[in-house]
Design an enzyme around this catalytic site. Structure first.
Site, short mmCIF file in Angstrom:
data_model
loop_
_atom_site.label_atom_id
_atom_site.label_comp_id
_atom_site.label_asym_id
_atom_site.label_seq_id
_atom_site.Cartn_x
_atom_site.Cartn_y
_atom_site.Cartn_z
N HIS A 60 0.81 -1.23 0.00
CA HIS A 60 0.00 0.00 0.00
C HIS A 60 0.84 1.27 0.00
O HIS A 60 0.30 2.38 0.13
CB HIS A 60 -0.91 0.04 1.23
CG HIS A 60 -1.92 -1.05 1.29
ND1 HIS A 60 -3.21 -0.92 0.86
CD2 HIS A 60 -1.82 -2.32 1.75
CE1 HIS A 60 -3.86 -2.05 1.06
NE2 HIS A 60 -3.04 -2.91 1.59
N LYS A 102 0.82 14.40 0.73
CA LYS A 102 -0.58 14.69 0.36
C LYS A 102 -0.76 16.20 0.11
O LYS A 102 -1.77 16.63 -0.41
CB LYS A 102 -1.50 14.16 1.45
CG LYS A 102 -1.48 12.62 1.60
CD LYS A 102 -2.29 12.16 2.80
CE LYS A 102 -2.16 10.67 3.04
NZ LYS A 102 -2.99 9.83 2.15
C1 26W Z 1 4.55 1.05 9.74
C2 26W Z 1 3.68 2.22 9.78
C3 26W Z 1 2.67 2.21 8.67
C4 26W Z 1 1.31 2.22 8.98
C5 26W Z 1 0.37 2.22 7.94
C6 26W Z 1 3.09 2.21 7.36
C7 26W Z 1 2.14 2.20 6.32
C8 26W Z 1 0.82 2.19 6.64
C9 26W Z 1 -0.24 2.14 5.57
C10 26W Z 1 0.19 1.33 4.43
C11 26W Z 1 -0.55 3.50 5.15
C12 26W Z 1 -1.80 3.55 4.31
O1 26W Z 1 -2.87 3.59 4.85
N1 26W Z 1 -1.62 3.60 3.00
C13 26W Z 1 -2.74 3.95 2.16
O2 26W Z 1 -3.42 2.77 1.78
C14 26W Z 1 -4.60 3.06 1.03
C15 26W Z 1 -5.33 1.76 0.77
O3 26W Z 1 -4.68 1.01 -0.17
C16 26W Z 1 -4.25 3.80 -0.27
O4 26W Z 1 -5.44 4.14 -0.93
C17 26W Z 1 -3.44 5.05 0.04
O5 26W Z 1 -3.00 5.63 -1.16
C18 26W Z 1 -2.25 4.70 0.91
O6 26W Z 1 -1.56 5.87 1.33
#
Ligand code: 26W
Length: 817
Positions: free
Chosen positions: A364, A562
């Site tokens: 993601h 963003k």
């Molecule tokens: C390790 C900390 C951490 C926590 C959450 C790293 C990364 C995340 C997620 C991957 C962040 C997230 O929510 N990403 C979003 O995911 C959505 C669902 O696929 C996408 O539509 C967004 O573009 C993306 O930023």
């Protein structure tokens, strides 16, 4: 099937529901109508709705024990499900009769519905996507279990005090949670720390024993996820951590009372709180403990279900498809190997075959700082057996590659699960990719960039593994539930097939566009939604906005990529144009921001402060005279978004191209008739393709231009010097114009923009400003605007999460629908 005849728990006409609510108030809440509080009534109503799910819920439990089906296990550290009551009444077709019953009891249905605390068990996009996916899995009648963590405290509640974000603990279960059923008998003991001992077992096989430092008990809490009007109910199975021994009598007898409950306190910390970081890997020990805890419980539960339905463990890949929602649950690869080899005594190679066959991995994010990697010392101290297993996985994988591509040390060091450079790390994305049969990104562009960057080496080695599944959102919550007026209009024109078959049905709307009456009603609905939001904003922020102004909305987590600060620079430029010529005719706008910043993310919190500082000055400026208003809507979450998406005219999707994996808010806005101003990033690219470039406000550099500018020595100062409006706006911030002359407060933002500008805010400024002028020009022609708004909705069919789930079934899970 047990014949349950207790009809008062099944009746659905308003009279029966009324009686059922009173019975639940009395027998479950233990309150009379005279003593009942608002929360008591909410609980009684909630139990009444839950009762009517029970039959289907138990049916689905029975279904899970049938041999024929393949169950989808969706492993996610986050599920941002939102409030249950309104969604459950919608999916069970009870909305009308239930509100009649409530009114008959003298209750205000909206007040009862909004009494519910939101289970904020997620940060943002990833968590909400998981929630939309489990709704679609149920609505498509696909047997599935959402596996996650029952955090006692979810994402913090956000208050804005003197323009600053203040985080308030989210005590979502303090009044109880009627939607979950605790399964005390369904528990697993999870090991942590300690060491391993290898030995030869009675059959002469090499085996390893893991002697842990401590053990934690994981207890299942089940929540029903009903499908839309199809009597299907799937499970959300969330694990809570408890002490194996919650009270140590020996300590108590020795008078060491705190010692008696130490274990309990420690054990409960595992599922105590959600990490509020979005896209930033904190690498904390507790975070890894949380991930291993729910993964171990979930995999053992899947194996229990497999064996209980009389299927063999070797046949697991036909009984289950397990999806890893990013790398957060990716320790599952090593845990499955441990369970198969150490506990079920399957050979390594057979176990590996099963493991690769059962897992799919969804990425993601491409942001380097969001890619999880665990320091080796931390990892080995917590999961010594898993480290051994990862070493073995890595060795066998690299040996295979070395045999095929001898002498390519560079490649080996890049694809190795172990990052040997400097302090050693475990790269979880490499483990997830190596251990899964399919890897997917969440939009066409993102999946391409994944193959060109973060996972390029793996793509080169196994191109067949890489697919794309573009995200989607559920039209049930995001249109039918949260925009009832629009939903009624849609159904009046194209029937209600769109709710369950959005992809095929919504396109029919295009045929209504020439109908003047229809366009008039369309506009009135948007206007009414805008009025309601104006009232709510006044209530929550004391700011008055004009429902006739253009509602320009940017709601999402606060993050530099963003570019909420690019939006702000436009506002300051517009403000300066008015100040320069107060008589200037402009299309009045209400700029509405919303979103939480990770508590440790300094610049994101400063951006919130700057938004509120600009708001204060602009909103009170007599020259502006209310023609532009700026609002920071506090505590953006699923519950509060009910009023935001349906009231927006313009959806801000302005991330630096190549940074937003997909976005899902962009879909929710468009499905509710907002036009999008955006870059060629994430799913914006596909939204533009579907709605048509004439119905989308495109601006800015695309992903290729971004990376060439960044690798070509980007000079933000150059753009600053050569654009007067930009320079003026930045100089005002720098001069303390929005901070009572304090030049230090917002300096970090100014310095970041002028010195590095990592997300090319300055480079995209003029294209953005020009595009915003086109927006105002079109908004002046309301009929044209309304036409494009209708076309935006009519062409959003593809962005239903039902289509995403169908794609997963086809491309990843091998499930025939
Ligand atoms: C390790 C900390 C951490 C926590 C959450 C790293 C990364 C995340 C997620 C991957 C962040 C997230 O929510 N990403 C979003 O995911 C959505 C669902 O696929 C996408 O539509 C967004 O573009 C993306 O930023």
């Amino acid at each position: 099937m047990d014949t349950i005849q207790t009809d008062f728990r099944l009746g659905n006409d308003p009279k029966e529901l009324q009686q059922a609510i009173l019975d639940n108030l009395y027998y479950v809440q233990g309150k009379s109508t005279r003593l009942a509080t608002k929360n008591d009534w909410y609980m009684a109503v909630a139990y009444t709705v839950r009762d009517r799910m029970m039959k289907h819920w138990i049916n689905s439990l029975h279904k899970l024990s049938s041999k024929e089906i393949k169950i989808v296990g969706y492993l996610s550290a986050e599920f941002l499900v939102g409030p249950h009551l309104d969604n459950a009444m919608l999916n069970l077709g009870m909305q009308e009769n239930m509100s009649k019953a409530m009114v008959n009891l003298g209750l205000d249905p909206q007040e009862v519905i909004h009494q519910e605390e939101e289970p904020g068990l997620g940060n943002g996009g990833l968590g909400r996507l998981a929630a939309c996916f489990v709704d679609s899995l149920s609505t498509l009648n696909i047997p599935a279990i959402g596996y996650g963590i029952r955090y006692e405290f979810g994402i913090f509640d956000q208050q804005i005090r003197d323009g600053e974000q203040v985080e308030i603990t989210d005590k979502w279960i303090r009044y109880g949670n009627p939607w979950e059923i605790i399964r005390p008998e369904l528990h697993y003991i999870v090991k942590f720390g300690g060491h391993t001992e290898s030995f030869t077992d009675h059959q002469g096989h090499y085996s390893v024993k893991w002697i842990p430092d401590y053990e934690i008990k994981g207890v299942a809490y089940d929540t029903a996820i009903p499908g839309y009007k199809n009597n299907a109910v799937n499970l959300l199975r969330l694990w809570k951590s408890e002490a194996v021994e919650s009270f140590n009598f020996k300590e108590f007898n020795e008078g060491n009372y705190s010692g008696a409950v130490d274990q309990k306190t420690f054990a409960e910390t595992i599922s105590k709180v959600l990490y509020p970081n979005d896209e930033l890997d904190a690498g904390k020990r507790l975070r890894l403990s949380q991930q291993y805890f729910f993964v171990s419980c979930s995999l053992r539960n899947a194996i229990t279900i497999q064996l209980e339905r009389g299927l063999s463990i070797r046949d697991l890949p036909n009984g289950f498809s397990l999806q890893l929602n990013d790398t957060h649950p990716s320790i599952a690869i090593a845990e499955m190997m441990r369970l198969l080899v150490d506990e079920h005594h399957i050979t390594w190679s057979d176990a590996w075959e099963i493991t690769q066959k059962i897992f799919g991995y969804t990425n993601h994010t491409l942001l380097p700082e969001a890619l999880e990697k665990w320091s080796l010392p931390l990892f080995s101290s917590l999961l010594p057996r898993h480290l051994e297993i990862i070493y073995e996985i890595n060795k066998r994988f690299l040996d295979d590659i070395k045999s095929k591509y001898p002498g390519n040390e560079q490649l080996i060091s890049r694809i190795s699960i172990i990052d040997e450079a400097g302090e050693k790390y475990i790269r979880m994305a490499n483990l997830a990719t190596i251990g899964s049969h399919t890897v997917n990104g969440v939009s066409r562009l993102h999946s391409e960039l994944l193959k060109q960057s973060v996972l390029a080496d793996f793509y080169a080695l196994h191109p067949e593994k890489f697919v794309n599944v573009t995200n989607g959102v559920t039209p049930r919550r995001w249109v039918k539930l949260y925009n009832p007026a629009l939903a009624t209009l849609l159904t009046s024109r194209i029937g209600d097939g769109w709710v369950a078959n959005y992809e095929t049905e919504i396109t029919k709307l295009e045929s209504c566009i020439e109908d003047v009456e229809f366009r008039k009603t369309w506009k009135e609905i948007k206007k009414q939604n805008k009025k309601e939001l104006a009232d709510l904003i006044h209530l929550r922020t004391n700011i008055v906005i004009d429902p006739d102004s253009l509602y320009d909305v940017q709601v999402k987590r606060i993050h530099e990529y963003k570019r909420q600060h690019l939006n702000l620079l436009h506002i300051i430029a517009l403000y300066n144009r008015i100040k320069k010529d107060p008589s200037k005719k402009i299309v009045s706008r209400s700029f509405i921001f919303g979103g939480k910043a990770a508590p440790g993310y300094f610049l994101a919190k400063l951006i919130i402060r700057l938004i509120n500082a600009v708001a204060k000055l602009v909103n009170e400026d007599p020259d502006v005279a209310g023609r532009i208003k700026v609002v920071f809507f506090p505590d953006f979450n699923v519950k509060n978004s009910e009023w935001l998406y349906r009231a927006a005219d313009l959806s801000e999707q302005i991330s630096t191209a190549g940074k937003e994996a997909s976005g899902t808010g962009n879909m929710k806005f468009s499905m509710n008739g907002a036009l999008t101003i955006g870059t060629l990033d994430g799913a914006n690219v596909e939204i533009l393709q579907e709605v048509g470039e004439e119905n989308f406000f495109l601006f800015g550099l695309d992903a290729a231009q971004v990376s060439s500018l960044q690798s070509g020595g980007y000079q933000p100062g150059h753009f600053y010097q050569n654009n007067q409006e930009l320079k003026w706006a930045i100089d005002m911030i720098d001069a303390g114009h929005f901070s009572n002359g304090d030049r230090h407060l917002f300096k970090p933002i100014v310095d970041s923009l002028l010195n590095s500008d990592p997300y090319l805010v300055l480079a995209d400024f003029s294209s953005y400003i020009d595009c915003q002028e086109k927006v105002s020009a079109l908004y002046a022609d309301q009929d044209q605007w309304t036409r494009k708004s209708i076309l935006n909705v009519a062409r959003m069919g593809r962005f239903s999460s039902d289509r995403s789930i169908r794609d997963y079934c086809k491309k990843v899970w091998g499930i025939k629908l």
